[in-house]
Design a protein around this motif. Structure first.
Motif, PDB file in Angstrom:
ATOM      1  N   ALA A 123       0.812  -1.219   0.000  1.00  0.00           N
ATOM      2  CA  ALA A 123       0.000   0.000   0.000  1.00  0.00           C
ATOM      3  C   ALA A 123       0.845   1.269   0.000  1.00  0.00           C
ATOM      4  N   GLN A 230      -9.594  -0.136  11.169  1.00  0.00           N
ATOM      5  CA  GLN A 230      -9.395   0.054   9.733  1.00  0.00           C
ATOM      6  C   GLN A 230      -9.562  -1.269   8.984  1.00  0.00           C
ATOM      7  N   ASN A 231     -10.264  -1.220   7.854  1.00  0.00           N
ATOM      8  CA  ASN A 231     -10.495  -2.397   7.020  1.00  0.00           C
ATOM      9  C   ASN A 231      -9.365  -2.522   6.001  1.00  0.00           C
ATOM     10  N   THR A 232      -8.277  -3.150   6.409  1.00  0.00           N
ATOM     11  CA  THR A 232      -7.114  -3.247   5.523  1.00  0.00           C
ATOM     12  C   THR A 232      -7.360  -4.212   4.365  1.00  0.00           C
ATOM     13  N   ASP A 233      -8.176  -5.243   4.591  1.00  0.00           N
ATOM     14  CA  ASP A 233      -8.484  -6.169   3.506  1.00  0.00           C
ATOM     15  C   ASP A 233      -9.261  -5.471   2.395  1.00  0.00           C
ATOM     16  N   MET A 235      -9.155  -2.338   1.719  1.00  0.00           N
ATOM     17  CA  MET A 235      -8.247  -1.419   1.050  1.00  0.00           C
ATOM     18  C   MET A 235      -7.421  -2.150   0.001  1.00  0.00           C
ATOM     19  N   THR A 236      -6.952  -3.350   0.322  1.00  0.00           N
ATOM     20  CA  THR A 236      -6.164  -4.137  -0.622  1.00  0.00           C
ATOM     21  C   THR A 236      -6.978  -4.507  -1.852  1.00  0.00           C
ATOM     22  N   TYR A 242      -8.296   4.005   4.150  1.00  0.00           N
ATOM     23  CA  TYR A 242      -7.952   3.822   5.560  1.00  0.00           C
ATOM     24  C   TYR A 242      -7.191   5.042   6.053  1.00  0.00           C
ATOM     25  N   VAL A 244      -4.249   6.427   8.894  1.00  0.00           N
ATOM     26  CA  VAL A 244      -3.154   6.129   9.818  1.00  0.00           C
ATOM     27  C   VAL A 244      -2.907   7.367  10.665  1.00  0.00           C
TER      28      VAL A 244
END
Length: 336
Positions: A123, A230-233, A235-236, A242, A244
């Motif tokens: 990312a 945060q929904n990192t999956d 985002m991928t 997301y 930070v």
């Protein structure tokens, strides 16, 4: 429950002529918008609000906010950024002979060289690692393309932090308060797949960056801010962005930053992402003048910056939120 109050204020200086919008919301309205989630450092301030605002539950309250100043520039280097840590007073450790007999003495490192490394991760993020064996539990400032935030080394003089890159040829300066420091560099080729907006400030000013993606309302899926997981999956997969939060909030007058990222180059949807800057009125900032700065990555590779100076309402407004519209630009996203 008293009825929801949403109070608009329109007091501004000439510098705000670009059209920034300003809304104040009561503590009750804020709870409806954000839910029960809140950062620990602000909960104590929020809990004071009902006793101070309940007397006006049946009427709208107009809280006049003075002296909002907003300036902009396209060159981050030419725009003032948060002040350096000049207020930090340094003291010398006592000589060994002055220590009490039997006191614990940290062994002196054989080498005091400060080393920093940068590793590109997913990312378009960069993981920074600092090794400063003679700077244990030491305050430092990380500088990157106009962004600044405060961190603290651990008991071994080390620090690891992952930072969103703001430029493809990324340079990071890690400056300790004693004048030592190190520089780390990394090339981030996939940065063009992401759009980023940064908000930075000093101290406990109460600022937050909020993104409402593709029509989402506050508290719904698609409302992204640092107070939720945060929904990192997603985002991928190009489904969501997301945020930070950077900086050691426990240090004295820290430099803090929040960075919102959306994977526009792989987005699964088309539409608009509404971005707002918000500030909670707390016991720590009520009645004070606070400052913030936004950094926006433009499509031409340049960085757009804007500085904000805001006079926070008095302490009778603790628990309310100030919503600053148009301080940062909304993102227009096309599906890919």
């Amino acid at each position: 429950m008293g009825r929801t109050k949403e109070i608009a204020t329109g007091v501004a200086t000439l510098a705000i002529a670009v059209g920034i919008g300003f809304v104040m919301q009561s503590g009750e309205t804020a709870r409806e918008r954000y839910g029960a989630v809140a950062r620990p450092m602000t909960m104590s301030a929020v809990s004071q609000a009902p006793a101070q605002l309940s007397g006006a539950a049946s009427a709208d309250i107009l809280l006049e906010v003075q002296e909002i100043e907003l300036t902009s520039a396209s060159d981050a280097a030419a725009t003032p950024v948060p002040r350096m840590d000049s207020h930090v007073h340094r003291v010398s450790a006592p000589a060994t002979a002055e220590l009490l007999e039997g006191a614990d003495i940290l062994p002196q490192a054989e080498e005091c060289k400060v080393i920093a490394n940068a590793e590109v991760v997913s990312a378009a993020m960069v993981t920074l690692k600092l090794d400063a064996p003679c700077a244990v539990n030491e305050r430092l400032t990380v500088h990157h393309n106009g962004m600044m935030f405060t961190e603290t080394t651990d008991s071994a003089g080390r620090l690891t932090v992952t930072v969103p890159a703001l430029i493809e040829q990324a340079v990071f300066i890690l400056a300790l308060t004693n004048g030592d420091g190190a520089v780390a560099q990394a090339t981030v080729p996939e940065l063009g797949q992401y759009e980023r907006t940064t908000l930075q400030w000093r101290g406990r000013a109460g600022f937050e960056l909020h993104a409402r993606e593709f029509g989402a309302d506050y508290g719904q899926d698609g409302h992204v801010w640092s107070g939720v997981v945060q929904n990192t999956d997603g985002m991928t997969d190009g489904k969501n962005g997301y945020i930070v939060r950077l900086g050691d909030s426990q240090s004295v007058e820290p430099l803090m930053a929040e960075v919102y990222t959306f994977p526009s180059g792989m987005s699964a949807r088309s539409g608009t992402i509404d971005l707002t800057v918000e500030a909670e009125v707390t016991a720590a900032n009520c009645g004070l003048e606070v400052e913030a700065q936004s950094l926006e990555m433009m499509t031409d590779g340049k960085m757009k910056t804007q500085d904000l100076t805001l006079a926070v309402p008095g302490c009778d407004a603790v628990g309310s939120f100030l919503v600053l519209n148009n301080l940062v630009s909304d993102m227009k996203v096309a599906s890919n």
